[in-house]
Motif scaffolding. Structure first.
Motif, mmCIF file in Angstrom:
data_model
loop_
_atom_site.group_PDB
_atom_site.id
_atom_site.type_symbol
_atom_site.label_atom_id
_atom_site.label_comp_id
_atom_site.label_asym_id
_atom_site.label_seq_id
_atom_site.Cartn_x
_atom_site.Cartn_y
_atom_site.Cartn_z
ATOM 1 N N LEU A 30 28.281 43.842 43.804
ATOM 2 C CA LEU A 30 29.031 45.091 43.971
ATOM 3 C C LEU A 30 29.137 45.558 45.425
ATOM 4 O O LEU A 30 30.212 45.981 45.859
ATOM 5 C CB LEU A 30 28.417 46.197 43.096
ATOM 6 N N PRO A 31 28.042 45.511 46.198
ATOM 7 C CA PRO A 31 28.195 45.918 47.599
ATOM 8 C C PRO A 31 29.223 45.072 48.348
ATOM 9 O O PRO A 31 29.986 45.593 49.171
ATOM 10 C CB PRO A 31 26.782 45.715 48.165
ATOM 11 N N SER A 32 29.263 43.769 48.078
ATOM 12 C CA SER A 32 30.234 42.888 48.739
ATOM 13 C C SER A 32 31.653 43.207 48.289
ATOM 14 O O SER A 32 32.594 43.194 49.091
ATOM 15 C CB SER A 32 29.903 41.422 48.443
ATOM 16 N N ILE A 33 31.815 43.505 46.993
ATOM 17 C CA ILE A 33 33.136 43.874 46.474
ATOM 18 C C ILE A 33 33.585 45.190 47.102
ATOM 19 O O ILE A 33 34.747 45.347 47.495
ATOM 20 C CB ILE A 33 33.098 43.988 44.935
ATOM 21 N N ALA A 34 32.651 46.151 47.201
ATOM 22 C CA ALA A 34 32.982 47.452 47.798
ATOM 23 C C ALA A 34 33.426 47.284 49.248
ATOM 24 O O ALA A 34 34.417 47.884 49.682
ATOM 25 C CB ALA A 34 31.770 48.387 47.716
ATOM 26 N N GLU A 35 32.712 46.462 50.013
ATOM 27 C CA GLU A 35 33.071 46.236 51.409
ATOM 28 C C GLU A 35 34.390 45.475 51.525
ATOM 29 O O GLU A 35 35.190 45.727 52.419
ATOM 30 C CB GLU A 35 31.948 45.480 52.109
ATOM 31 N N SER A 36 34.603 44.529 50.607
ATOM 32 C CA SER A 36 35.821 43.726 50.646
ATOM 33 C C SER A 36 37.067 44.582 50.470
ATOM 34 O O SER A 36 38.086 44.378 51.144
ATOM 35 C CB SER A 36 35.763 42.654 49.548
ATOM 36 N N TYR A 37 36.979 45.578 49.564
ATOM 37 C CA TYR A 37 38.130 46.435 49.291
ATOM 38 C C TYR A 37 38.055 47.768 50.026
ATOM 39 O O TYR A 37 38.980 48.582 49.934
ATOM 40 C CB TYR A 37 38.243 46.686 47.785
ATOM 41 N N SER A 92 41.458 37.145 41.583
ATOM 42 C CA SER A 92 42.041 38.477 41.802
ATOM 43 C C SER A 92 42.150 38.778 43.300
ATOM 44 O O SER A 92 41.140 38.775 44.009
ATOM 45 C CB SER A 92 41.190 39.558 41.130
ATOM 46 N N PRO A 93 43.357 39.102 43.794
ATOM 47 C CA PRO A 93 43.538 39.388 45.221
ATOM 48 C C PRO A 93 43.327 40.858 45.587
ATOM 49 O O PRO A 93 43.279 41.197 46.764
ATOM 50 C CB PRO A 93 45.000 38.995 45.448
ATOM 51 N N SER A 94 43.205 41.744 44.583
ATOM 52 C CA SER A 94 43.089 43.176 44.854
ATOM 53 C C SER A 94 42.276 43.843 43.762
ATOM 54 O O SER A 94 42.050 43.267 42.687
ATOM 55 C CB SER A 94 44.477 43.824 44.934
ATOM 56 N N LEU A 95 41.831 45.089 44.027
ATOM 57 C CA LEU A 95 41.038 45.819 43.046
ATOM 58 C C LEU A 95 41.799 46.071 41.747
ATOM 59 O O LEU A 95 41.239 45.855 40.662
ATOM 60 C CB LEU A 95 40.547 47.143 43.640
ATOM 61 N N PRO A 96 43.064 46.508 41.768
ATOM 62 C CA PRO A 96 43.778 46.706 40.501
ATOM 63 C C PRO A 96 43.857 45.434 39.656
ATOM 64 O O PRO A 96 43.703 45.483 38.436
ATOM 65 C CB PRO A 96 45.171 47.168 40.950
#
Length: 461
Positions: A30-37, A92-96
């Motif tokens: 999750l921290p990596s996903i949060a930073e990525s987006y 997936s290329p984006s959060l949505p």
């Protein structure tokens, strides 16, 4: 039944293993996903929440289908949906797009959870139901044990997208095994699946969780206000529609049983509190303790190790120790863990945190299976099928509720709303974490009360 109960129990465990693996593989990244987006805890929480949300909204429908005899079809279809959904998540290329893919994955997970629990209720003898429920927890626990380290290694060495790709080969193999292990469906009944009721309930849950996540951190605004009104209207419409239906998606008559109500409340409080706090732990390890993703994964694996050990011990005691005893012990351990968590600070030794996570794993290892079994055991025979579906619904609804609730509570306690974790100071983060821990203590006390107030003997204890 061909192959005896061993093969059936293995199928139950493998099905839940996939769910457990996916949960912790995602959590540690999750921290990596949060930073990525470039998003905060509130937005990141939906990567988990949408998954459990879809499961909670659909699991009763699939449970109804399984109860009518189509268990094998549902389980194999669930594995297929889960595998394809994992592939979509990985690309997936984006959060949505990721959230949409997680929703698709959640459809398969709902099928797996409904059918896995139903396998035990339908085909295991009554004296082995507790063992079957414990294997549901153990299968999840093994996935939970592997998830943090595997997910951390993949995230650290390649990218977080690969935490989803890992499910693809496992799911493909599981489909083949399930096809061979489960007897063919026979005597499948046709009947009303209550699609309208399912849609009304699902929309009410979605809007309700959105309000719970947003209001603590952002307060009441136009968006959350409209969502709140919509949640109330859809829930009222659902309640009115369900009255008098012969086959309702949500069997409200179950809640006329006071012992079932108490067991359910204890189960809900344990699950939502643990899921809410565990959601914050990867951020705690990275932000406060300075661990990288791999180090966080190894520390988080300790929780699953103690869970597995406790599952084995509880499984051996099934039938000899009342489920109420396990429920009381589990809730009491959760209270201890939350008190320990409330003392965490920037000066807390990492060894103390590790010990606390070992204690945390005992909560579900001791109480997860027996509390689910106690819910079913409190019901008469004709309601056991509906009761098993309710166990699964409660598990995943409370998981979504806990994640959304504690994401909102963190935003409120830290005073930063849904700000990006990378932009929040360590002191501010600990303010939010400490506030969540205090709320968790209150919820743990309530769970002890409900577990203790259960009758001394259940219907089948």
């Amino acid at each position: 039944m061909k192959g005896g109960h061993g093969l059936l129990l293995a199928t139950i465990a493998i099905s839940m293993f996939l769910d457990g693996l996916d949960g912790t593989v995602v959590n540690v990244a999750l921290p990596s996903i949060a930073e990525s987006y470039g998003i905060g805890t509130g937005d990141t929480s939906w990567v988990i929440t949408v998954y459990y949300l879809v499961m909670a909204g659909l699991i009763l429908v699939f449970g109804r289908i399984c109860d009518k005899g189509a268990i094998k079809k549902v389980l194999i279809a669930g594995m297929a949906f889960f595998t394809v959904g994992s592939l979509f998540c990985g690309i997936s290329p984006s959060l949505p797009v990721l959230l949409a893919s997680r929703a698709f994955q959640g459809v398969g997970a709902a099928m797996l959870a409904a059918s896995a629990v139903m396998l035990g209720v339908k085909f295991l003898p009554k004296e082995k139901l507790g063992l079957g429920m414990t294997l549901v927890v153990m299968g999840t626990a093994i996935g939970v044990a592997l998830g943090p380290s595997v997910g951390a290694a993949l995230t650290e060495m390649i990218s977080w997208h690969w935490i989803f790709f890992i499910n693809v080969p496992i799911g493909a193999v599981a489909i083949v095994l399930a096809h061979k292990a489960i007897p063919a469906d026979r005597g499948v009944e046709k009947g009303d699946l209550d699609v309208v009721g399912s849609v009304l309930l699902f929309v009410a849950i979605v809007l309700g969780l959105f309000v719970i996540e947003r209001i603590p951190s952002a307060g009441i605004n136009v968006t959350s206000g409209v969502a709140l009104v919509g949640c109330i209207l859809f829930f009222v419409a659902f309640t009115m529609y369900e009255k008098g239906r012969a086959s309702p998606v949500f069997d409200m008559t179950l809640f006329r049983n006071r012992d079932f109500d108490k067991a359910t409340m204890a189960y809900v409080l344990v699950n939502l509190t643990i899921m809410g706090m565990v959601y914050l732990f990867p951020f705690l390890l990275k932000k406060t303790f300075g661990l990288d993703t791999l180090g966080s994964g190894l520390i988080l694996s300790l929780q699953a190790v103690s869970m597995i050990v406790c599952c084995v011990l509880v499984g051996k005691s099934t039938g000899r120790v009342p489920n109420r005893v396990f429920a009381v012990v589990s809730c009491s351990i959760m209270l201890l863990f939350m008190v320990l968590a409330s003392t965490f600070s920037t000066d807390t030794p990492l060894t103390f945190l590790a010990m606390s996570l070992l204690i945390c794993g005992c909560i579900w290892g001791i109480g997860g299976g027996p509390m689910g079994a106690r819910m079913v055991d409190s019901l008469p025979d004709e309601q056991r099928g509906s009761g098993s579906s309710m166990v699964s619904f409660v598990m995943y609804f409370s998981s979504a509720l806990g994640t959304a609730l504690f994401a909102g509570l963190f935003g409120f306690g830290s005073g930063e709303g849904s700000a990006s974790i990378s932009d929040v100071s360590v002191e501010t983060f600990m303010d939010g974490f400490g506030f969540c821990a205090l709320v968790a203590i209150a919820l743990a006390l309530a769970s002890v009360y409900f577990a203790w107030s259960l009758k001394g003997e259940g219907v089948r204890e």
